[in-house]
Design a protein around this motif. Structure first.
Motif, mmCIF file in Angstrom:
data_model
loop_
_atom_site.group_PDB
_atom_site.id
_atom_site.type_symbol
_atom_site.label_atom_id
_atom_site.label_comp_id
_atom_site.label_asym_id
_atom_site.label_seq_id
_atom_site.Cartn_x
_atom_site.Cartn_y
_atom_site.Cartn_z
ATOM 1 N N VAL A 192 2.552 1.861 -6.746
ATOM 2 C CA VAL A 192 1.427 2.743 -6.404
ATOM 3 C C VAL A 192 0.496 2.048 -5.411
ATOM 4 O O VAL A 192 0.027 2.661 -4.446
ATOM 5 N N LYS A 193 0.248 0.769 -5.603
ATOM 6 C CA LYS A 193 -0.607 0.026 -4.668
ATOM 7 C C LYS A 193 0.008 -0.008 -3.275
ATOM 8 O O LYS A 193 -0.687 0.143 -2.269
ATOM 9 N N VAL A 194 1.324 -0.193 -3.201
ATOM 10 C CA VAL A 194 2.007 -0.187 -1.903
ATOM 11 C C VAL A 194 1.942 1.213 -1.296
ATOM 12 O O VAL A 194 1.621 1.374 -0.119
ATOM 13 N N ALA A 195 2.231 2.235 -2.098
ATOM 14 C CA ALA A 195 2.222 3.615 -1.606
ATOM 15 C C ALA A 195 0.849 4.018 -1.071
ATOM 16 O O ALA A 195 0.755 4.790 -0.114
ATOM 17 N N ALA A 196 -0.203 3.497 -1.651
ATOM 18 C CA ALA A 196 -1.557 3.824 -1.197
ATOM 19 C C ALA A 196 -1.830 3.304 0.210
ATOM 20 O O ALA A 196 -2.758 3.770 0.871
ATOM 21 N N GLN A 197 -1.009 2.373 0.679
ATOM 22 C CA GLN A 197 -1.168 1.829 2.028
ATOM 23 C C GLN A 197 -0.362 2.592 3.069
ATOM 24 O O GLN A 197 -0.506 2.358 4.269
ATOM 25 N N ALA A 208 4.031 -4.515 4.685
ATOM 26 C CA ALA A 208 4.792 -4.332 3.437
ATOM 27 C C ALA A 208 6.252 -4.750 3.577
ATOM 28 O O ALA A 208 7.068 -4.440 2.712
ATOM 29 N N ALA A 209 6.583 -5.466 4.621
ATOM 30 C CA ALA A 209 7.984 -5.825 4.888
ATOM 31 C C ALA A 209 8.652 -6.534 3.708
ATOM 32 O O ALA A 209 9.850 -6.360 3.489
ATOM 33 N N TYR A 243 1.926 3.516 11.001
ATOM 34 C CA TYR A 243 3.156 3.291 10.227
ATOM 35 C C TYR A 243 3.784 1.939 10.565
ATOM 36 O O TYR A 243 4.304 1.247 9.682
ATOM 37 N N ASN A 244 3.754 1.554 11.821
ATOM 38 C CA ASN A 244 4.292 0.248 12.205
ATOM 39 C C ASN A 244 3.488 -0.883 11.577
ATOM 40 O O ASN A 244 4.056 -1.882 11.120
ATOM 41 N N GLU A 245 2.171 -0.714 11.526
ATOM 42 C CA GLU A 245 1.328 -1.718 10.871
ATOM 43 C C GLU A 245 1.637 -1.788 9.375
ATOM 44 O O GLU A 245 1.719 -2.872 8.802
ATOM 45 N N ILE A 269 11.098 1.010 -1.799
ATOM 46 C CA ILE A 269 10.314 -0.199 -1.994
ATOM 47 C C ILE A 269 10.705 -0.856 -3.315
ATOM 48 O O ILE A 269 10.929 -0.179 -4.318
ATOM 49 N N GLU A 270 10.808 -2.150 -3.290
ATOM 50 C CA GLU A 270 11.149 -2.907 -4.491
ATOM 51 C C GLU A 270 9.886 -3.586 -4.996
ATOM 52 O O GLU A 270 9.307 -4.424 -4.301
#
Length: 115
Positions: free
Chosen positions: A92-97, A34-35, A27-29, A83-84
């Motif tokens: 969806v691409k961000v959520a997949a990570q 995704a910061a 999660y930290n990674e 997430i913005e």
């Protein structure tokens, strides 16, 4: 840009316990990678700490509480990110990570912006 809630459903574990250290590393990674799009978020304590609130009779009625989560499920709501992203496809691409997507689920929902 639209904001989305990425609701994390995973095993009901306490992220503050030492045995969760490897999970928290993932999660930290993710958080570092995704910061640029993360606008907030938190982990939740296990569902055993939840209190469900209902009001019998509607507004002004009797407040009734029960220990535990609203629903019994294999996977519990264990956290969330705000997430913005430019659009749903990007969200969806961000959520997949998010690590929960690998062995649980991440629900992506747009946030209503009230003015």
């Amino acid at each position: 840009m639209p904001t989305y809630a990425a609701l994390i459903y995973s095993a009901d574990v306490d992220p503050t316990q030492p045995e969760a250290a490897s999970m928290m590393k993932d999660y930290n990674e993710f958080g570092a990678a995704a910061a640029a799009v993360i606008r907030g978020g938190q982990a939740l304590y296990p569902t055993a700490t939840a209190t469900t609130v209902r009001v019998n009779g509607g507004k002004g009625g009797d407040i009734v509480t029960s220990d535990g989560p609203y629903a019994e499920t294999k996977e519990a709501l264990t956290g969330f990110y705000l997430i913005e992203c430019g659009d749903l496809d990007e969200a969806v691409k961000v959520a997949a990570q998010i690590p929960a997507a690998w062995d649980g689920a991440v629900e992506v929902r747009p946030i209503v912006e009230f003015s």
